[in-house]
Design a protein around this motif. Structure first.
Motif, mmCIF file in Angstrom:
data_model
loop_
_atom_site.group_PDB
_atom_site.id
_atom_site.type_symbol
_atom_site.label_atom_id
_atom_site.label_comp_id
_atom_site.label_asym_id
_atom_site.label_seq_id
_atom_site.Cartn_x
_atom_site.Cartn_y
_atom_site.Cartn_z
ATOM 1 N N MET A 66 19.399 -65.445 120.560
ATOM 2 C CA MET A 66 17.960 -65.661 120.684
ATOM 3 C C MET A 66 17.235 -64.385 120.272
ATOM 4 O O MET A 66 17.697 -63.289 120.524
ATOM 5 C CB MET A 66 17.596 -65.992 122.135
ATOM 6 C CG MET A 66 18.305 -67.206 122.698
ATOM 7 S SD MET A 66 17.919 -68.718 121.792
ATOM 8 C CE MET A 66 16.210 -68.968 122.307
ATOM 9 N N LYS A 67 16.076 -64.535 119.672
ATOM 10 C CA LYS A 67 15.272 -63.358 119.323
ATOM 11 C C LYS A 67 14.762 -62.726 120.611
ATOM 12 O O LYS A 67 14.405 -63.420 121.558
ATOM 13 C CB LYS A 67 14.099 -63.778 118.451
ATOM 14 C CG LYS A 67 14.553 -64.409 117.138
ATOM 15 C CD LYS A 67 13.456 -64.376 116.102
ATOM 16 C CE LYS A 67 13.933 -64.975 114.799
ATOM 17 N NZ LYS A 67 13.901 -66.469 114.823
ATOM 18 N N TYR A 69 11.990 -61.262 121.133
ATOM 19 C CA TYR A 69 10.557 -61.525 121.341
ATOM 20 C C TYR A 69 10.391 -63.038 121.394
ATOM 21 O O TYR A 69 11.041 -63.772 120.672
ATOM 22 C CB TYR A 69 9.705 -60.933 120.206
ATOM 23 C CG TYR A 69 10.276 -61.180 118.840
ATOM 24 C CD1 TYR A 69 9.918 -62.316 118.096
ATOM 25 C CD2 TYR A 69 11.211 -60.301 118.286
ATOM 26 C CE1 TYR A 69 10.467 -62.565 116.857
ATOM 27 C CE2 TYR A 69 11.765 -60.554 117.047
ATOM 28 C CZ TYR A 69 11.389 -61.683 116.328
ATOM 29 O OH TYR A 69 11.936 -61.938 115.108
ATOM 30 N N LYS A 70 9.568 -63.493 122.299
ATOM 31 C CA LYS A 70 9.460 -64.918 122.553
ATOM 32 C C LYS A 70 8.051 -65.372 122.203
ATOM 33 O O LYS A 70 7.859 -66.286 121.421
ATOM 34 C CB LYS A 70 9.715 -65.126 124.056
ATOM 35 C CG LYS A 70 10.132 -66.495 124.455
ATOM 36 C CD LYS A 70 10.739 -66.443 125.860
ATOM 37 C CE LYS A 70 11.238 -67.825 126.255
ATOM 38 N NZ LYS A 70 12.145 -67.771 127.390
ATOM 39 N N LEU A 71 7.047 -64.673 122.761
ATOM 40 C CA LEU A 71 5.659 -65.075 122.568
ATOM 41 C C LEU A 71 5.183 -64.741 121.159
ATOM 42 O O LEU A 71 4.317 -65.423 120.612
ATOM 43 C CB LEU A 71 4.772 -64.370 123.606
ATOM 44 C CG LEU A 71 5.211 -64.595 125.061
ATOM 45 C CD1 LEU A 71 4.435 -63.676 125.990
ATOM 46 C CD2 LEU A 71 5.011 -66.054 125.442
ATOM 47 N N GLU A 75 9.139 -69.520 117.499
ATOM 48 C CA GLU A 75 10.052 -70.477 118.119
ATOM 49 C C GLU A 75 9.275 -71.392 119.076
ATOM 50 O O GLU A 75 9.537 -72.576 119.160
ATOM 51 C CB GLU A 75 11.190 -69.759 118.861
ATOM 52 C CG GLU A 75 12.185 -69.114 117.878
ATOM 53 C CD GLU A 75 13.362 -68.434 118.566
ATOM 54 O OE1 GLU A 75 13.392 -68.353 119.805
ATOM 55 O OE2 GLU A 75 14.266 -67.954 117.834
ATOM 56 N N VAL A 261 9.080 -65.533 110.729
ATOM 57 C CA VAL A 261 9.530 -65.477 112.126
ATOM 58 C C VAL A 261 8.419 -65.468 113.162
ATOM 59 O O VAL A 261 8.683 -65.625 114.347
ATOM 60 C CB VAL A 261 10.444 -64.247 112.388
ATOM 61 C CG1 VAL A 261 11.668 -64.297 111.488
ATOM 62 C CG2 VAL A 261 9.696 -62.929 112.215
#
Lengths: 337, 337, 337, 337
Positions: A66-67, A69-71, A75, A261
Motif C-alpha cells: 500500500m502507498k 500516503y492515503k489522503l 486510491e 498517483v
C-alpha cells in the motif's frame, strides 16, 4: 505487505515472523519458493510501526504494497481536486499563472508590477514578505509591512495573493493577509508548520523539497490534509542533482507521475528551478505542454537592482511576451490560460 | 570577487560594470585577456547583494573569492573550537560518544539504557521527545513528558543530554531540560529555528541537511553563531544519493574538509546514515579513523519493538563491544574515548 | 585563468606562482585584495596541464575562464549545425522524430513497425542490433543479422537508420549499414569509441551519460569533432538522481542550456528517461515545447512480448496519436514535424 | 517474484497474469488482500525477460525476490574469494596497498617511485599507460611504451603490476605485461570490455562507475565471472553527488554492504575519490578501519609537474608516513599491512 525471508531462514524464524504478524492484526500467507520463503501479510496497517519486523531473525526485507500516503493518493479520491479561489480555480482546464517579485521591496514598485502582470494575464500575485535566505547576511524580507503592501497590490488589481510562511508563530498573522499559503522547499518537511497550515482552511502551495522524493512530497501533503485542509497545490521547483549549469534540475516527469498517483493539482516554478531568467521561457512552455496546471514565475521591474533572486526574474515586458507564447502552447493541448 | 565578461562584451558594457562596482564600494582591476575581459573587484562585501551584477549586459559569470561564511570559517579563528560541557569537552583530543534510543518511550527502559551506555563509555545521552517523522501517522514523541524522562536519565547517570527541537515555539521549553540542542537534518535550513537556538547559550548539534552542501551547512552554522552562540557541533549523518542499499550515503570526506575550512568540531551519526544496525560498527570505526571528534549512535533495549528507527539501533551489549573496538581505533590515531 | 592565493600566502609563494605561469607562457596580472591575492593569467592554454599549479604552496584554487570544449561550443561557430541526411535535416526548423523498437527481434515485425512509424510521420528508424544490457543473462542483440534486418526496413520505407555501436571493433561493420551511429549513455566516456566514430563521416547521435554533466557531454562531443566529424547530435535521455518513480530524471533544462553554449542540435529520448510508456507522451510534448530539435521514441508491436525495454515502448497506434498531438505543439512554437 | 496488481484490477486481468506466469514456467500463488491482489511467482527465472509482465493490464508493479547477480553474490559461494598473486593475496587478513603514479611518464621516475613505495610497504605497483581523459587535448598515456616501463618497475622491485585497459582491442597486449587488469570507472558498463577480460585468467580490478549502484557494480562483476574469470577485486572510488568540495563522494558504506552480499574482496581509492591529496590520509585510514581489503593510492615524485592528476598525488615521503599510520590502524582491527 510482503516479508522476504533470508535464504537460510529456519522454520522457527519463519514461524516467529508469522506469529508476530498475526499478533499485529495481519492475516498471513506464506509462500515457500525454491530458494526463499516470502510471507504475504494482509491488512492495511499503514499506521503501525511495522518496520520493526525487518529486525527479526531471518528476515531479509519488507516490501510495502500500500502507498504510505492515503489522503493525497487517488486510491480513495479518483476525481481531481480543484482549488476554488472564487474567480480563479486551480486544477481545472484553465492553466493558472502566478507572478510577481521574489521579495516585496516597496509599495510603488509592487503595485506597478502587479498591474503589469495582471494585464499580461496572471491570475495570482506572488511576493515574499518572509524570506528564508541561505545567508544570515542577506535581506530577510519586510515581514508584516510586506504583507500590507501585498494587500495594496490585491486591492489595486483584484489578483489573489500567495506568500510564504516560514515559522509556526507567523501562521496566524499571514493568514490575515494572504489567499494562499506558500510552504517553501526548505520547509517541506517542517512538519509542525505543515500541521499548522493544515489547521486553517486556506489553500497551501507546497513546494517540493530540494531533494524530496515524490513520495516524501505526497507525505508532506498528507500532513496538511490529515489536519483537515484538502486544498493543497503541489509545486515542482527543481531538485538537487550534480549538474551545475542550472541551479536545480527541473523534474517535469513529476507532472505525469503526480497525475497518475494523486488527485492534487501540480504547478511548476521555472524561475527557482533554473536560477536563470534566460531559461525560464523555454521551461515554462515545456511545463505547460507536459501537463502542469499552472506556473509561478518571478517578475521584477529591474532585475539588476532586485534585493533577492534578480538573476532569475523576467522583466514585465518579457513576461508579457511569454504569456502570449504560453497561450498558444496551452491551446495546442486543448487548455486555456 | 571576479567578474568574467562575455567574449563579445563591448567596451561600454565593461565600463558600466566597473562603474556599478565602484558605486557599490569596490576597487576595480580589469584584465584584458586575448578573448575575454575579467574584472577583479577588491573589497569584502559579503553582505551586499552583488549577484545583481550577473544580470548586467555583457556579464558571463561572477566568481566569489571570499567564503560566504565568516564566523564558521577558520579565516578569522584559527584555533579549533572546543565545546565545554563541564566534565565533557567536544572537539579536543578525546572522542565523545553520544548514545541512546531514537525516541523516548518510557522511563524504565530509558534509564536502563542510560545506565548501560554509560557503563560502556558513552558521555552523552541522546533521546527524542519531539520526533519529526515523514508520516503523520507515525509516533511523534512524548514531548515534555519525554524531556522529563530524559532528566531522570541524567540524574541516574550523570550523563549530559542531547535532544532535538523542531519548532521555534518549543525552544524555551527544551532549553529548560537539555544540555545540547539538536537541530535535525530536515530543519538545517529552518532559519528561524537556527536563530532561536542561536539566542540561547546552549551548545547546538547541527545535523547536515539531507542534501546540503558543506557550504550550506556552514552557512546554517553561521546563522547560529551570528546570534552570538559559538557552540556549534556539526554532525554528518549521510547525504541523499541514488544508492538504495543504504538509507543515505555517509560522507566521511566531510571530516577532513571541515577540518580544513572551519574551526568547529564534527561528529558522525552512522545509525541514521545507514539505516541498518549491521553497518553501524564498521562505519563508526571508519569515522573515528577518519578524524571525527565524536559519534552519535542509537541504542535500544529491544530494537524489534522500538517505536522509531528500530532497524538501525544496536542492542546495549553490541554497543558495549563496539565501544571496546572503538577505543583501539582511537588509540591507533593517538586519541582517546 | 584566475589563481586565488590563500589568505596567508607569502610574497615568495605569490612570486613563485607568477614565475611558473610566465614559464608556461601566460602573461600575469596580480591583484592584491584586502585579504587575499588573486593572479590573472592571460593566454588560452586549454591544452596545458595547468591544474598542477593548484598544487603549489600558497595556492587556494584555480578558476578557469575559457570553456574546456572549443569545437563543440559556440564561441567559434555561432550558427547552429544542421545535420544533413539528404531528405532529412536535423537542427533546422523541422523537428525530426526517430522511432522503432528497442531491439531488432525479427524481420517481419521490424518491417511492420517501420511502415507504421513512417505512416505516422517518423523520419528515422531506430533499432538495436548490439544491446548493452546490465545483466549478462539478458538478450544481447542479433548483431550483424540485426543490421541486415534494419537495412530491409530502410528499403521498405525509405527511412534513415540509427543504431548503436558498442565496441571499437564493430565500427567498420556498423558503418556499412547505418545512416547514423548511436553512442549509448554507458559509452559516453568510452573515448576510444568516440574517436573511432569521429574518424568516419557519418552523423553520431551522442547520448548523455547516466550522470554526465552538460560540460562532460560537450567534452565527449569534442572527442568526436576533434577527429574531424562535426556531425554530432546530442541526445538528452535522463540523468541519475535519487528519485525512483521514474527510471531517470529527464533534464529538459539541458535544451536551453545547450542552445546557449553550443551550436549542436539536441534531441530527447523520453522512453529511456522515464522507463514507462505512460509518461512518454506528456514528456514528448514537453520536450518539443521546450525547444528540442527532435525525439527518439520506442515503438513495439506488442510491448509485453518485447525482448528488451517493453515497459517503455508505445504501441504503433498510441505512437500515431502522439504524433498528431506533437504536430499541434510544434505549430504552437512555429516549428513543423 | 511478486506481482502487485492494481486496486481496480479485474478478475480477468488477474487470471491473464497468472496464465502468463504459468506459461513462463512459474508456479503461482495469488493472495487476495483487502484492497489489492498480489501474485507470488515461484521459480528462479533470472534469465527470463519477465519485465514484460509489468506491461500487462491491471499490473501495478513487479517485486523481484532473487538478486539479479548470482555468481558475484554470496548466495552460492559463502566463503570470501581470496585473489592469489603468489606472494600477495587480496581478500585475506592482510591489507594490500597498491601505489604509484597516475600516468607513466618516463622510466627513471617510475622506477624511483616504484622503489620508494616498495620500501614503504606497497605490494602492488600502479601506473597508467592508457589514460581515459575527459578532454581530447589532455595527455592520453604512453601506451605500449608505458607498459614496458611498468615491467622495468616490476623487475626492479618484485612488485606486481596493475594497469588500466580501455579498449577491447588492447586486452591481448596489456595481458602480456600486467599482473592485474584495471577496468576504470568510465568503463564499468563497457560490457564488451568486461567480457574480454573475463576470458583471460588474470585478476581484474573493477572500479565502481561514477554513478553506479552497488547492484549494477556487482552485475558488472557478474559479466566477468560469467566468462569464467572469478578473480574480481571491487574498487570503491567515490560516486557522483551534488557536493563540490570533493571531486566525488567516497562511499565507505559500500564496504560493509559488499561484505554482506558478496564474496569478492573490496579495496578503496581515496585519491580519485577526493581529488585532493590533503584528504587522502584521513580517508585511507577511514577505509582501513571500515574494513577495506586494500587501498590504491597515487604517489608522484613531484606532483606539480605530473602529467595527470597531480593535485591528488602524495609525495613518496608523505606516502611513507601514511603507511606507518595505516599499520597502526590495521593492527587496531586485528589485521596487518
Amino acid at each position: 505487505m510482503i516479508i522476504v525471508m533470508k535464504q537460510n531462514a529456519t522454520a522457527q524464524e519463519i514461524q516467529n515472523v508469522e506469529s508476530k504478524l498475526i499478533e499485529l492484526g495481519f492475516k498471513t500467507h506464506p509462500i515457500m519458493g525454491d530458494v526463499k520463503t516470502v510471507i504475504g501479510a494482509i491488512g492495511d496497517k499503514r499506521l503501525l510501526n511495522i518496520h520493526a519486523i525487518s529486525q527479526m531473525q531471518g528476515v531479509e526485507t519488507l516490501v510495502p504494497i500500500m502507498k504510505p500516503y492515503k489522503l493525497a493518493s487517488n486510491e480513495l479520491q479518483q476525481t481531481p481536486t480543484i482549488i476554488d479561489l472564487g474567480d480563479v480555480k486551480i486544477g481545472g482546464n484553465e492553466i493558472v499563472v502566478m507572478a510577481g517579485p521574489c521579495a516585496i521591496e516597496n509599495e510603488k514598485d509592487f503595485i506597478t508590477t502587479a498591474v503589469s502582470v495582471k494585464n499580461s494575464g496572471a491570475k495570482i500575485l506572488r511576493g515574499g514578505a518572509f524570506k528564508p535566505r541561505s545567508s544570515p547576511y542577506a535581506f530577510q524580507g519586510l515581514e508584516e509591512d510586506g504583507l500590507k503592501i501585498m494587500v495594496a497590490g490585491r486591492e489595486a488589481t483584484g489578483l489573489k495573493l500567495v506568500t510564504e510562511v516560514v515559522d509556526t508563530r507567523d501562521v496566524e498573522l499571514v493568514n490575515k493577509y494572504t489567499d494562499i499559503f506558500q510552504i517553501g522547499a526548505r520547509n517541506m518537511q517542517n512538519f509542525r508548520l505543515l500541521s499548522e497550515v493544515g489547521m486553517t482552511n486556506k489553500p497551501v502551495l507546497l513546494k517540493r523539497g530540494l531533494s524530496a522524493t515524490i513520495e516524501e512530497w505526497l507525505m508532506a501533503a498528507e500532513y496538511i490534509i490529515a489536519e483537515g485542509n484538502q486544498n493543497v497545490i503541489l509545486c515542482e521547483r527543481g531538485i538537487r542533482t550534480y549538474e551545475t549549469m542550472t541551479r536545480n534540475t527541473l523534474d517535469l516527469s513529476a507532472i505525469p507521475v503526480i497525475k497518475e498517483v494523486s488527485h492534487l493539482p501540480i504547478i511548476v516554478d521555472p524561475s527557482h528551478a533554473t536560477g536563470n531568467w534566460k531559461y525560464v521561457p523555454a521551461l515554462a512552455k515545456g511545463a505547460i505542454a507536459t501537463g502542469a496546471d499552472g506556473l509561478i514565475i518571478e517578475v521584477h521591474l529591474n532585475p539588476p537592482t532586485a534585493l533577492c533572486d534578480g538573476p532569475q526574474s523576467l522583466r514585465p515586458e518579457r513576461f508579457g511576451t511569454l504569456m502570449d507564447e504560453l497561450r498558444l502552447v496551452a491551446q495546442s493541448i486543448n487548455r486555456t490560460i
